[in-house]
Design an enzyme around this catalytic site. Sequence first.
Site, PDB file in Angstrom:
ATOM      1  CB  VAL A 176      33.435  16.210  58.205  1.00 45.87           C
ATOM      2  CG1 VAL A 176      34.610  17.340  59.163  1.00 45.87           C
ATOM      3  CG2 VAL A 176      33.433  15.258  59.428  1.00 45.87           C
ATOM      4  CG  ASP A 177      27.185  15.114  58.449  1.00 45.86           C
ATOM      5  OD1 ASP A 177      26.891  16.396  57.359  1.00 45.86           O
ATOM      6  OD2 ASP A 177      26.648  15.139  59.254  1.00 45.86           O
ATOM      7  CG  HIS A 183      35.206  21.447  62.063  1.00 43.87           C
ATOM      8  ND1 HIS A 183      34.821  21.420  63.201  1.00 43.87           N
ATOM      9  CD2 HIS A 183      35.821  22.850  62.347  1.00 43.87           C
ATOM     10  CE1 HIS A 183      34.933  22.115  64.483  1.00 43.87           C
ATOM     11  NE2 HIS A 183      35.714  23.413  63.407  1.00 43.87           N
ATOM     12  CB  CYS A 233      53.889  13.800  45.600  1.00 36.12           C
ATOM     13  SG  CYS A 233      53.202  13.863  47.216  1.00 36.12           S
ATOM     14  N   GLY A 243      21.645  22.219  67.334  1.00 33.10           N
ATOM     15  CA  GLY A 243      22.603  21.374  66.769  1.00 33.10           C
ATOM     16  C   GLY A 243      24.030  21.123  67.398  1.00 33.10           C
ATOM     17  CB  SER A 244      26.881  23.270  67.939  1.00 34.54           C
ATOM     18  OG  SER A 244      27.365  23.805  68.476  1.00 34.54           O
ATOM     19  N   GLY A 250      19.987  20.046  74.621  1.00 39.34           N
ATOM     20  CA  GLY A 250      20.738  20.177  75.601  1.00 39.34           C
ATOM     21  C   GLY A 250      21.869  21.695  75.901  1.00 39.34           C
TER      22      GLY A 250
HETATM   23  N1  APR Z   1      18.422  17.561  68.127  1.00 37.62           N
HETATM   24  C1  APR Z   1      19.184  18.469  68.415  1.00 37.62           C
HETATM   25  N2  APR Z   1      20.311  18.563  69.130  1.00 37.62           N
HETATM   26  C2  APR Z   1      21.101  16.931  69.373  1.00 37.62           C
HETATM   27  C3  APR Z   1      19.894  16.204  69.147  1.00 37.62           C
HETATM   28  C4  APR Z   1      18.693  16.100  68.352  1.00 37.62           C
HETATM   29  N3  APR Z   1      18.489  15.093  68.248  1.00 37.62           N
HETATM   30  N4  APR Z   1      20.434  15.305  70.032  1.00 37.62           N
HETATM   31  C5  APR Z   1      21.751  15.582  70.440  1.00 37.62           C
HETATM   32  N5  APR Z   1      21.549  17.137  70.415  1.00 37.62           N
HETATM   33  C6  APR Z   1      22.801  18.004  70.557  1.00 37.62           C
HETATM   34  C7  APR Z   1      23.179  17.472  71.989  1.00 37.62           C
HETATM   35  O1  APR Z   1      22.928  17.701  73.334  1.00 37.62           O
HETATM   36  C8  APR Z   1      25.045  18.400  71.939  1.00 37.62           C
HETATM   37  O2  APR Z   1      24.066  19.459  72.771  1.00 37.62           O
HETATM   38  O3  APR Z   1      23.636  18.537  70.364  1.00 37.62           O
HETATM   39  C9  APR Z   1      24.899  18.463  70.383  1.00 37.62           C
HETATM   40  C10 APR Z   1      26.212  18.579  69.659  1.00 37.62           C
HETATM   41  O4  APR Z   1      26.906  19.413  69.933  1.00 37.62           O
HETATM   42  P1  APR Z   1      28.338  17.626  69.802  1.00 37.62           P
HETATM   43  O5  APR Z   1      27.576  16.976  69.468  1.00 37.62           O
HETATM   44  O6  APR Z   1      29.312  18.825  70.898  1.00 37.62           O
HETATM   45  O7  APR Z   1      28.630  18.964  68.319  1.00 37.62           O
HETATM   46  P2  APR Z   1      29.702  19.591  67.991  1.00 37.62           P
HETATM   47  O8  APR Z   1      29.091  21.130  68.206  1.00 37.62           O
HETATM   48  O9  APR Z   1      28.854  20.009  66.926  1.00 37.62           O
HETATM   49  O10 APR Z   1      30.802  19.756  68.084  1.00 37.62           O
HETATM   50  C11 APR Z   1      32.141  20.837  67.602  1.00 37.62           C
HETATM   51  O11 APR Z   1      33.696  19.262  68.337  1.00 37.62           O
HETATM   52  O12 APR Z   1      34.727  17.436  68.395  1.00 37.62           O
HETATM   53  C12 APR Z   1      35.343  18.249  67.683  1.00 37.62           C
HETATM   54  O13 APR Z   1      34.584  18.838  65.780  1.00 37.62           O
HETATM   55  C13 APR Z   1      33.900  17.910  66.071  1.00 37.62           C
HETATM   56  O14 APR Z   1      33.225  19.326  64.960  1.00 37.62           O
HETATM   57  C14 APR Z   1      33.039  19.453  65.909  1.00 37.62           C
HETATM   58  C15 APR Z   1      32.908  20.083  67.323  1.00 37.62           C
END
Ligand code: APR
Length: 282
Positions: free
Chosen positions: A103-104, A119, A181, A218-219, A246
């Site tokens: 959301v950034d 989101h 409103c 990155g998720s 991860g």
């Molecule tokens: N480079 C790559 N991956 C990374 C790094 C990095 N420097 N640092 C962390 N990670 C990994 C983490 O290990 C993790 O697996 O990025 C992943 C981020 O996962 P989440 O923190 O779960 O984020 P995301 O998948 O975007 O979350 C989904 O969850 O809380 C809700 O609405 C919120 O949009 C969010 C949704």
Amino acid sequence: MHQTVESLSTWLHRIERWTVLTGAGVSADSGIPTYRDRTGRWLRVDPIQHKEFVESEAKRKRYWARSMVGWVGVDGARPNATHYALAEMERAGKIDLLITQNVDRLHQKAGAQRVVDLHGRLDQVICLNCGQQESRQSFQTRLLQANPFVTDYQHIARPDGDADVPDTYVEKTTIPQCKHCGDVVMPDVVFFGGTVPMSRVETCTASLADAGGLLVVGSSLQVYSGFRFCRMAEKLRIPIVIVNEGETRADAMATLKVEQSAMNRLVAAVDQIIPSQESKSA
Ligand code: APR
């Protein structure tokens, strides 16, 4: 190690147009920490639920007291090499649509044009009654005017613009109302228990139906609203490439998973397939 970069660049090159799904890991190098760790474990305080925000004045006070301080960290964050590399891929015609769970707004700040904020977006607020939108900058000014005691900012960025504040802040917080409103305003984001608008999902689904592959960056894919696109890609029998440090919920479904130095490898692979990346120095 080299081989992984090779195979990632081979895949990025081979697929003509990707649907890309990004998460908090992309913004980690911009100083915004992720929600979960490498094993998918939640790292934060309990997140606010949509129902709580809508129904409880006390929960809203807590949210805005923390967000008033936390927003500063997100607002000040700048895109990193991964955001720029993905924007470059889009300019080269390799990305049909970038779906972000973040959301950034850092993808847009890096120049990406075809982005769905799955989101929502923290830089906007919306009235729960009339739907009137207001920029967060304008709402933040009203928040600070209504709460002049907030002087001690800790600019610690959090993915959802949250921050730890003293309890006294929460008790004293006054929340500005909708300018139009006078009703309750909420950040234009999807909280836990909230619903992603159907039109947004449909835009993503349509892209995936046309794309040659799904690239996840990155998720952890722990949340279904993102994970569902892996399910769809699997049904469509298109490759799923995951670049994440991860574990993810879709590791077993991936055609290729890049885990070690994930973001550096993505940037290196994009460099290989699109040699001139002028935007990186921007
Ligand atoms: N480079 C790559 N991956 C990374 C790094 C990095 N420097 N640092 C962390 N990670 C990994 C983490 O290990 C993790 O697996 O990025 C992943 C981020 O996962 P989440 O923190 O779960 O984020 P995301 O998948 O975007 O979350 C989904 O969850 O809380 C809700 O609405 C919120 O949009 C969010 C949704």
